[in-house]
Scaffold this motif. Structure first.
Motif, PDB file in Angstrom:
ATOM      1  N   ARG A   1     -36.965 -24.696  30.454  1.00 32.05           N
ATOM      2  CA  ARG A   1     -35.962 -24.923  29.409  1.00 32.05           C
ATOM      3  C   ARG A   1     -36.098 -23.939  28.247  1.00 32.05           C
ATOM      4  NH1 ARG A   1     -32.589 -29.029  27.389  1.00 32.05           N
ATOM      5  NH2 ARG A   1     -32.457 -29.025  25.123  1.00 32.05           N
TER       6      ARG A   1
ATOM      7  N   SER B   1     -31.058 -23.997  36.322  1.00 36.96           N
ATOM      8  CA  SER B   1     -31.989 -25.114  36.440  1.00 36.96           C
ATOM      9  C   SER B   1     -33.345 -24.676  36.969  1.00 36.96           C
ATOM     10  CB  SER B   1     -31.394 -26.193  37.353  1.00 36.96           C
ATOM     11  OG  SER B   1     -31.286 -25.726  38.695  1.00 36.96           O
TER      12      SER B   1
ATOM     13  N   ASP C   1     -28.790 -28.442  30.777  1.00 34.16           N
ATOM     14  CA  ASP C   1     -29.741 -28.595  29.673  1.00 34.16           C
ATOM     15  C   ASP C   1     -29.870 -30.044  29.203  1.00 34.16           C
ATOM     16  OD1 ASP C   1     -30.047 -25.862  29.773  1.00 34.16           O
ATOM     17  OD2 ASP C   1     -28.596 -25.479  28.188  1.00 34.16           O
ATOM     18  N   SER C   2     -28.914 -30.894  29.539  1.00 29.16           N
ATOM     19  CA  SER C   2     -28.935 -32.273  29.051  1.00 29.16           C
ATOM     20  C   SER C   2     -29.763 -33.208  29.929  1.00 29.16           C
ATOM     21  CB  SER C   2     -27.501 -32.809  28.952  1.00 29.16           C
ATOM     22  OG  SER C   2     -26.914 -32.878  30.245  1.00 29.16           O
ATOM     23  N   ARG C   3     -30.325 -32.709  31.029  1.00 29.83           N
ATOM     24  CA  ARG C   3     -31.058 -33.561  31.944  1.00 29.83           C
ATOM     25  C   ARG C   3     -32.351 -32.887  32.397  1.00 29.83           C
ATOM     26  NH1 ARG C   3     -30.040 -32.426  37.353  1.00 29.83           N
ATOM     27  NH2 ARG C   3     -30.216 -34.624  37.906  1.00 29.83           N
ATOM     28  N   PHE C   4     -33.233 -33.690  32.957  1.00 28.89           N
ATOM     29  CA  PHE C   4     -34.445 -33.159  33.580  1.00 28.89           C
ATOM     30  C   PHE C   4     -34.094 -32.686  34.996  1.00 28.89           C
ATOM     31  CE2 PHE C   4     -36.392 -35.753  30.306  1.00 28.89           C
ATOM     32  CZ  PHE C   4     -37.435 -34.944  29.876  1.00 28.89           C
ATOM     33  N   ASN C   5     -34.556 -31.489  35.322  1.00 32.13           N
ATOM     34  CA  ASN C   5     -34.324 -30.927  36.648  1.00 32.13           C
ATOM     35  C   ASN C   5     -35.678 -30.679  37.316  1.00 32.13           C
ATOM     36  OD1 ASN C   5     -31.232 -30.143  36.368  1.00 32.13           O
ATOM     37  ND2 ASN C   5     -32.247 -29.430  34.516  1.00 32.13           N
TER      38      ASN C   5
ATOM     39  N   LYS D   1     -29.454 -31.504  23.492  1.00 28.58           N
ATOM     40  CA  LYS D   1     -30.752 -32.108  23.727  1.00 28.58           C
ATOM     41  C   LYS D   1     -30.745 -32.836  25.064  1.00 28.58           C
ATOM     42  CE  LYS D   1     -31.586 -32.857  18.797  1.00 28.58           C
ATOM     43  NZ  LYS D   1     -31.881 -33.862  17.724  1.00 28.58           N
ATOM     44  N   ARG D   2     -31.940 -33.129  25.556  1.00 30.37           N
ATOM     45  CA  ARG D   2     -32.039 -33.892  26.807  1.00 30.37           C
ATOM     46  C   ARG D   2     -31.477 -35.298  26.595  1.00 30.37           C
ATOM     47  NH1 ARG D   2     -35.176 -31.221  30.617  1.00 30.37           N
ATOM     48  NH2 ARG D   2     -36.774 -29.792  29.808  1.00 30.37           N
TER      49      ARG D   2
END
Length: 209
Positions: free
Chosen positions: A194, A190, A113-117, A204-205
């Protein structure tokens, strides 16, 4: 009068009255200050009020028929599912399903959840590619095919890199925990958008888990 003989019938009647007279019970009567509970078995002391109340409550709550027992099981399952639904929305670890419980699974969720996938954009990109392929223009259909291959390659590469990094972080953070299946659990998460993920994201991202 002395010496006067009583009639024989009078003597027999007197004896019969004496035999029929009720005998006086000489057993002492004891006055008990604590009334006996009618539910208490004979020969046992009367239970305390709290104990008697709990016994009556347990008897009242015990299902008497198979139908009542089945209804109670359905109510308990419904209540458990409701608790799990609220836990999935709020992140309460106590009522999460077994596959989502534990610090290892929580860290895996926070890592994703903390990054863009790239995989989380698969569904909208697939819709765009499908629309392009349905248009009867050769150039658009060829572009849709190339875009489809490009998206698949990006998803595979991003998943491999993310899985490798997550596996390393888990080994550093939880060396003594069971980490089996955590990487696959994170990669499956992923693939979801989200805002549709359950349990709901708690970071958060860009925030480091």
């Amino acid at each position: 009068m002395p010496g006067e003989r009583l009639p024989l019938g009078f003597v027999f009647r007197s004896r019969a009255k004496e035999e029929k007279a009720p005998s006086v019970d000489k057993t002492p009567v004891t006055d008990s200050h604590q009334p006996r509970d009618p539910q208490a078995p004979k020969g046992r002391p009367t239970p305390k009020r709290s104990e008697a109340r709990s016994q009556r409550r347990s008897v009242a709550n015990t299902p008497t028929t198979r139908k009542e027992a089945a209804k109670r099981q359905r109510d308990e399952r419904r209540a458990q599912l409701e608790r799990q639904r609220q836990a999935l929305a709020g992140g309460d670890e106590r009522f999460l399903p077994a596959r989502d419980k534990g610090p290892v699974r929580k860290f895996a969720r926070d890592f994703v959840d903390s990054r863009f996938n790239v995989a989380e954009f698969f569904l909208p990109m697939a819709v765009i590619i499908l629309v392009m392929s349905m248009i009867r223009v050769a150039s658009l259909q060829n572009a849709a095919l190339l875009l489809w291959l490009f998206v698949i390659v990006l998803i595979v590469l991003d998943s491999v890199v993310s899985g490798f990094r997550l596996k390393k972080r888990l080994a550093e953070r939880f060396p003594d925990h069971n980490r089996r299946g955590a990487v696959a659990y994170a990669l499956m998460r992923s693939l979801q958008m989200r805002r549709l993920r359950l349990p709901k994201p708690q970071v958060k991202r860009g925030e480091r888990p």
